[in-house]
Scaffold this motif. Structure first.
Motif, PDB file in Angstrom:
ATOM      1  N   VAL A 208       0.840  -1.208   0.000  1.00  0.00           N
ATOM      2  CA  VAL A 208       0.000   0.000   0.000  1.00  0.00           C
ATOM      3  C   VAL A 208       0.868   1.248   0.000  1.00  0.00           C
ATOM      4  CG1 VAL A 208      -1.782   1.276   1.238  1.00  0.00           C
ATOM      5  CG2 VAL A 208      -1.863  -1.219   1.168  1.00  0.00           C
ATOM      6  N   LYS A 209       1.904   1.249   0.826  1.00  0.00           N
ATOM      7  CA  LYS A 209       2.781   2.423   0.934  1.00  0.00           C
ATOM      8  C   LYS A 209       3.465   2.731  -0.395  1.00  0.00           C
ATOM      9  CE  LYS A 209       6.478   4.304   3.829  1.00  0.00           C
ATOM     10  NZ  LYS A 209       7.402   4.017   4.964  1.00  0.00           N
ATOM     11  N   ARG A 211       2.304   1.794  -3.244  1.00  0.00           N
ATOM     12  CA  ARG A 211       1.230   1.926  -4.236  1.00  0.00           C
ATOM     13  C   ARG A 211       1.396   0.913  -5.376  1.00  0.00           C
ATOM     14  NH1 ARG A 211       1.027   8.153  -5.686  1.00  0.00           N
ATOM     15  NH2 ARG A 211      -0.770   7.441  -6.899  1.00  0.00           N
ATOM     16  N   ASN A 217      -4.898  -5.049  -3.318  1.00  0.00           N
ATOM     17  CA  ASN A 217      -4.706  -3.602  -3.433  1.00  0.00           C
ATOM     18  C   ASN A 217      -5.129  -3.193  -4.844  1.00  0.00           C
ATOM     19  OD1 ASN A 217      -3.875  -1.107  -2.252  1.00  0.00           O
ATOM     20  ND2 ASN A 217      -2.029  -1.154  -3.497  1.00  0.00           N
ATOM     21  N   VAL A 221      -7.116   2.151  -6.046  1.00  0.00           N
ATOM     22  CA  VAL A 221      -6.494   2.597  -4.790  1.00  0.00           C
ATOM     23  C   VAL A 221      -5.027   2.937  -5.025  1.00  0.00           C
ATOM     24  CG1 VAL A 221      -5.854   1.923  -2.439  1.00  0.00           C
ATOM     25  CG2 VAL A 221      -8.084   1.271  -3.356  1.00  0.00           C
ATOM     26  N   SER A 222      -4.299   2.052  -5.686  1.00  0.00           N
ATOM     27  CA  SER A 222      -2.870   2.288  -5.910  1.00  0.00           C
ATOM     28  C   SER A 222      -2.620   3.509  -6.797  1.00  0.00           C
ATOM     29  CB  SER A 222      -2.218   1.045  -6.534  1.00  0.00           C
ATOM     30  OG  SER A 222      -2.790   0.751  -7.787  1.00  0.00           O
ATOM     31  N   ASN A 223      -3.593   3.873  -7.639  1.00  0.00           N
ATOM     32  CA  ASN A 223      -3.434   5.035  -8.513  1.00  0.00           C
ATOM     33  C   ASN A 223      -3.783   6.358  -7.837  1.00  0.00           C
ATOM     34  OD1 ASN A 223      -2.598   3.476 -10.697  1.00  0.00           O
ATOM     35  ND2 ASN A 223      -4.690   3.148 -11.435  1.00  0.00           N
ATOM     36  N   SER A 224      -4.300   6.305  -6.621  1.00  0.00           N
ATOM     37  CA  SER A 224      -4.723   7.514  -5.907  1.00  0.00           C
ATOM     38  C   SER A 224      -3.847   7.734  -4.683  1.00  0.00           C
ATOM     39  CB  SER A 224      -6.194   7.399  -5.496  1.00  0.00           C
ATOM     40  OG  SER A 224      -6.547   8.419  -4.584  1.00  0.00           O
ATOM     41  N   SER A 228      -4.530   5.795  -1.141  1.00  0.00           N
ATOM     42  CA  SER A 228      -3.413   4.998  -0.637  1.00  0.00           C
ATOM     43  C   SER A 228      -3.034   5.423   0.777  1.00  0.00           C
ATOM     44  CB  SER A 228      -2.197   5.122  -1.564  1.00  0.00           C
ATOM     45  OG  SER A 228      -2.452   4.510  -2.816  1.00  0.00           O
ATOM     46  N   LYS A 231      -5.777   4.205   3.119  1.00  0.00           N
ATOM     47  CA  LYS A 231      -5.695   2.761   3.333  1.00  0.00           C
ATOM     48  C   LYS A 231      -4.509   2.411   4.221  1.00  0.00           C
ATOM     49  CE  LYS A 231      -5.964  -1.676   0.951  1.00  0.00           C
ATOM     50  NZ  LYS A 231      -6.139  -2.386  -0.326  1.00  0.00           N
ATOM     51  N   LEU A 232      -3.415   3.150   4.098  1.00  0.00           N
ATOM     52  CA  LEU A 232      -2.237   2.910   4.935  1.00  0.00           C
ATOM     53  C   LEU A 232      -2.574   3.165   6.406  1.00  0.00           C
ATOM     54  CD1 LEU A 232       0.738   2.163   5.122  1.00  0.00           C
ATOM     55  CD2 LEU A 232       1.292   4.586   4.743  1.00  0.00           C
TER      56      LEU A 232
END
Length: 496
Positions: A208-209, A211, A217, A221-224, A228, A231-232
């Motif tokens: 998550v960190k 991305r 994941n 989510v990974s693109n934002s 991110s 979520k972290l």
């Protein structure tokens, strides 16, 4: 009145008003805390009445396992039945209870399934407590905040279990750590856990960190950056709660070095934690002959694992497609290679996943070279192992990898993911000799398949022999010794 005195007077009034506002809130908090403590004490007394009544009738002490999917066919279920068999062999005067959500079957059918799938027969019957609300721990019920939803659901399911039966010793054998404090503080049980895979890990936090898109994941989510970050924070807070729940255990067993590292960092109980490798049915595969495969016209690649998203069957199919393309110009062409996917389907979600995988095979044009074998018997699994050249595994950070060990015991060339248990504990040199191959991505797997098939049959036989000899440390007998040794401190609590 001077300006200084006026300021002091204002501060005093503000302090008095704040105190008048805060005092009722503080009193309310104290009252609520006292009420909560009284409720917990009342529930504890009420729940333990049944256990005291059982003691009064001279009934045997009871060890209960919380395993809502005990009728599934995965490695976790094999650990469950081997653990129960070990306890029954060692302790003749205890009863075993299994909390399960498999309400659609009879207890004897579950035991028959354990015999057919794992070749395990228990010395004595066990008692099943059938839980009606297993849906509460289904991931599909929580499309968002899945970890939190399933954990809250496990609390509710654990409460149902505790209401149905209060054991003397409670073992969470499926990773529902939030049930542990429930059974310890309300049920008054001695509690332990066998951890196959931490619910959350530092690797998940890193994904998550950094991305990185993964099965847990999503791309959106990974693109934002904002999502991110959110979520972290959510993961960090959940890790804190998970650590508090896990630290309530009297005994912690983990299945691999990888799991040990994560559990120690989260639960922080090194004096109560030990590695107990899961039991792998290596003896059942040792009678598969280690014949030369030089005359084999079609090399079969077998994958053994439940059809869950983290097993990454898509990667297997894509890598196989790439390897198949490379063999078009070689002797035998497409007919010289076949992929066989062997695994269990727990529910409709898994069955739908298989349909998607079949669609991917059609899309890539490999449907004629890929076979799906669902919920097979042990004998059929063994037959597939006998006919295969390569054993395939693609799960990232697999906690251990029973299927990997079984392939090695069967004398197959293992090709596993370069992470987790396979990398740290299983596919490691044995007496200086190579035991298998590791890869990370589609290209790496295709390259490894090429390298394996490009070896001489004599060299493959040498690696197969090294692999078979190396897996003795994961046998049923080794598990029984280590499991009983770890459980001894909990079993002493049954003496009364």
């Amino acid at each position: 009145m001077s300006g200084h005195d006026h300021l002091a007077h204002c501060l005093c009034e503000i302090t008095r008003l704040l105190w008048m506002l805060l005092l009722p809130m503080l009193l309310l908090c104290v009252v609520l805390l006292v009420v909560l403590i009284l409720i917990v004490m009342l529930l504890r007394w009420w729940l333990q009445r049944s256990r005291r009544a059982r003691w009064a009738t001279k009934m045997n002490p009871t060890v209960a396992f919380f395993h809502p999917y005990c009728n599934a066919g995965g490695g976790g279920e094999r650990v469950l039945w081997c653990a129960i068999r070990a306890l029954q062999n060692r302790y003749k005067d205890i009863d075993i209870v299994v909390y399960t959500g498999d309400v659609g079957v009879l207890g004897q059918q579950i035991l028959d399934g354990a015999r057919q799938r794992f070749n395990i027969v228990l010395p004595r019957p066990v008692q099943f407590v059938f839980l009606k609300n297993r849906l509460l721990v289904e991931a599909s019920l929580y499309p968002h905040f899945t970890l939190l939803g399933q954990s809250v659901g496990s609390l509710l399911l654990g409460w149902e279990a505790l209401n149905e039966f209060v054991p003397d010793v409670y073992i969470d054998s499926m990773g529902y750590a939030f049930t542990v404090p429930l059974f310890r503080y309300l049920g008054g049980c001695s509690v332990g856990s066998y951890v196959h895979y931490p619910t959350i890990s530092t690797d998940m936090l890193s994904v998550v960190k950094e991305r990185n898109p993964r099965f847990n994941n999503a791309n959106f989510v990974s693109n934002s950056l904002f999502l991110s970050a959110f979520k972290l924070v959510y993961y960090l807070l959940f890790a804190l709660l998970y650590g508090l729940a896990g630290s309530c255990n009297d005994l912690i067993m983990v299945n691999s070095s990888w799991t040990l590292d994560h559990i120690l960092s989260l639960w922080r109980a090194p004096n109560r934690t030990s590695v107990v490798y899961p039991p792998c049915d290596v003896s059942a595969f040792l009678d598969i002959p280690l014949d030369s495969d030089a005359e084999r016209k079609c090399h079969r690649i077998v994958s053994v694992g439940q059809f869950r998203p983290e097993k990454d069957h898509q990667l297997q199919i894509r890598a196989f497609h790439k390897a198949l393309q490379r063999r078009l110009d070689q002797a035998g062409g497409r007919d010289s290679l076949k992929l066989v996917l062997v695994g269990g389907c727990r529910n409709e979600e898994d069955e739908n996943r298989v349909l998607l995988l079949r669609g991917l095979c059609q899309e890539l044009g490999v449907a004629d070279r890929v076979e799906f074998k669902l919920n097979v018997s042990f004998e059929e699994l063994k037959n597939e192992m006998s006919n295969a050249t390569i054993g395939l595994h693609t799960m990232w950070n697999e906690h251990f990898g029973i299927g990997v060990v079984e392939c090695m015991a069967a004398g197959k060339i293992i090709l596993a993911h370069k992470s987790g248990g396979p990398k740290m504990d299983i596919v490691v040199p044995f007496e200086g000799g190579q035991t298998g191959f590791l890869a990370e991505d589609e290209e790496g797997y295709a390259d490894a398949i090429d390298r394996i098939l490009g070896l001489s049959s004599e060299r493959r036989l040498e690696i197969r022999l090294n692999a078979r000899q190396s897996v003795g440390r994961f046998s049923d007998s080794e598990f029984q010794v280590c499991f009983l040794g770890a459980m001894e401190q909990l079993m002493r609590t049954l003496e009364r």
